[in-house]
Scaffold this active site. Structure first.
Site, short mmCIF file in Angstrom:
data_model
loop_
_atom_site.label_atom_id
_atom_site.label_comp_id
_atom_site.label_asym_id
_atom_site.label_seq_id
_atom_site.Cartn_x
_atom_site.Cartn_y
_atom_site.Cartn_z
N ASP A 230 45.75 25.28 -3.55
CA ASP A 230 46.57 26.44 -3.14
C ASP A 230 45.85 27.76 -3.47
O ASP A 230 46.23 28.81 -2.97
CB ASP A 230 47.90 26.44 -3.92
CG ASP A 230 49.06 25.94 -3.08
OD1 ASP A 230 48.99 26.02 -1.84
OD2 ASP A 230 50.04 25.47 -3.70
N GLN B 129 54.83 22.57 -4.83
CA GLN B 129 55.48 23.43 -3.85
C GLN B 129 56.39 24.44 -4.56
O GLN B 129 57.15 24.09 -5.46
CB GLN B 129 56.29 22.55 -2.88
CG GLN B 129 56.83 23.28 -1.66
CD GLN B 129 55.75 23.79 -0.72
OE1 GLN B 129 54.65 23.25 -0.64
NE2 GLN B 129 56.05 24.86 0.00
N LYS C 171 52.79 18.95 5.45
CA LYS C 171 51.51 18.78 4.75
C LYS C 171 51.13 17.30 4.70
O LYS C 171 49.97 16.94 4.90
CB LYS C 171 51.61 19.39 3.33
CG LYS C 171 51.67 20.91 3.36
CD LYS C 171 52.00 21.55 2.01
CE LYS C 171 52.19 23.06 2.19
NZ LYS C 171 52.52 23.78 0.95
N1 GUN Z 1 55.78 27.99 -0.91
C1 GUN Z 1 55.59 28.76 0.19
N2 GUN Z 1 54.29 28.76 0.56
C2 GUN Z 1 53.64 27.97 -0.32
C3 GUN Z 1 52.28 27.58 -0.45
O1 GUN Z 1 51.38 27.97 0.30
N3 GUN Z 1 52.02 26.74 -1.49
C4 GUN Z 1 52.98 26.31 -2.36
N4 GUN Z 1 52.61 25.52 -3.35
N5 GUN Z 1 54.24 26.67 -2.26
C5 GUN Z 1 54.57 27.49 -1.24
#
Ligand code: GUN
Length: 292
Positions: A119, A96, A52
């Site tokens: 998200d 995350q 990211k």
């Molecule tokens: N863990 C797995 N996929 C995601 C996601 O799309 N966003 C976040 N914040 N955590 C994750």
């Protein structure tokens, strides 16, 4: 069989975003800024967060990654979220997941300001999504929609079977594929761990979205000829065939399923990169709406 190339499509989207960023730069305004919080030492989470951060650099966004040890208290984490919510220089914030057991994911998700929730996990944004109101669509489902759209795949009237009902993928995906919009307008069946005789459903599906997290679960005998298969799974397993000793497997047994498909996503290089492209899109959307 046509491969739905997430690498190529996400690069196109990133190029479009980078062009937007150049235009913003020319005005002298501040750049879109994403903050990411990661707690603990989960290897997969670290890989995702690094990807990211790199994607932000590629398109020209500012990014801030805040790393906390596993031992951080829920109170301190919530305090940091509040601080970022109030920081006008930060457009998007994600924490995350998963989080350590002593921290409530629900409290954390609800603490993020809905207008910074790139998200799309906050209950307000999930609610807006279900009513087809403008919002942040969560990144993986949004990335899948983008992939379907950019390949011009017709969806109206099709039967879409989603396997898995997680808050992150299966549940929002089922809602989005049912909504009166493109891509959408499908008849959706949401299957999960308690579904009896799953194969009777998957064999009827024009579109299968596999998001259950069990490597190579979907076999050829479960898929009808000409189906569109979207594989959300990504599990790291030991392998003697690779230099690293590891390989990534999706939820679909690709070798035997792909010859039956009209379209299929590979793993890696399918849904994964699209998720990141969708997150960048959401961050740009947050930037524009928070700067108006
Ligand atoms: N863990 C797995 N996929 C995601 C996601 O799309 N966003 C976040 N914040 N955590 C994750």
């Amino acid at each position: 069989m046509i491969l739905l190339d997430g690498n190529k499509t996400s690069t196109e989207i990133k190029n479009e975003i980078a062009q937007e960023v150049l235009k913003i730069k020319e005005t002298g305004a501040r750049l879109p800024h994403l903050a990411v919080i990661i707690v603990g030492e989960n290897g997969a989470s670290k890989t995702y967060v690094a990807a990211k951060e790199k994607a932000c650099q590629v398109v020209g966004f500012q990014s801030t990654v805040i790393e906390y040890p596993e031992s951080i208290s829920e109170t301190d984490l919530l305090k940091k979220i509040k601080e970022i919510n109030e920081n006008a220089e930060i457009d998007g914030l994600l924490v995350q997941l998963p989080l350590p057991k002593h921290i409530s994911e629900t409290k954390v998700t609800e603490a993020i300001a809905p207008e910074k929730d790139v998200d799309g996990f906050h209950p307000i944004n999930v609610g807006r999504m279900t009513q087809n109101l403008p919002t942040f669509l969560s990144a993986t489902p949004n990335g899948i929609l983008q992939l379907i759209e950019r390949y011009g795949i017709e969806t109206a009237g099709k039967h879409c079977v989603v396997i898995g009902r997680s808050n992150i993928v299966g549940m929002p995906m089922s809602i989005l594929m049912a909504r009166k919009a493109y891509p959408g307008n499908t008849t959706v069946t949401l299957c999960h761990s308690q579904t009896k005789d799953l194969k009777t459903f998957t064999l009827q599906a024009d579109i299968i979205i596999a998001a259950l997290g069990i490597p190579e679960f979907l076999k050829a005998e479960m898929v009808k000829e000409g189906a569109i298969v979207i594989d959300v799974g990504i599990t790291r397993v030991k392998s003697e065939q690779t230099k690293s000793g590891w390989k990534l497997l999706g939820d679909v047994k690709f070798d035997e399923v792909s010859p039956k498909c009209s379209y299929i996503t590979p793993v890696p290089g399918g849904v994964g990169p699209m998720t990141i492209a969708a997150l960048l899109k959401n961050t740009l959307q947050a930037y524009y709406s928070n700067n108006q």
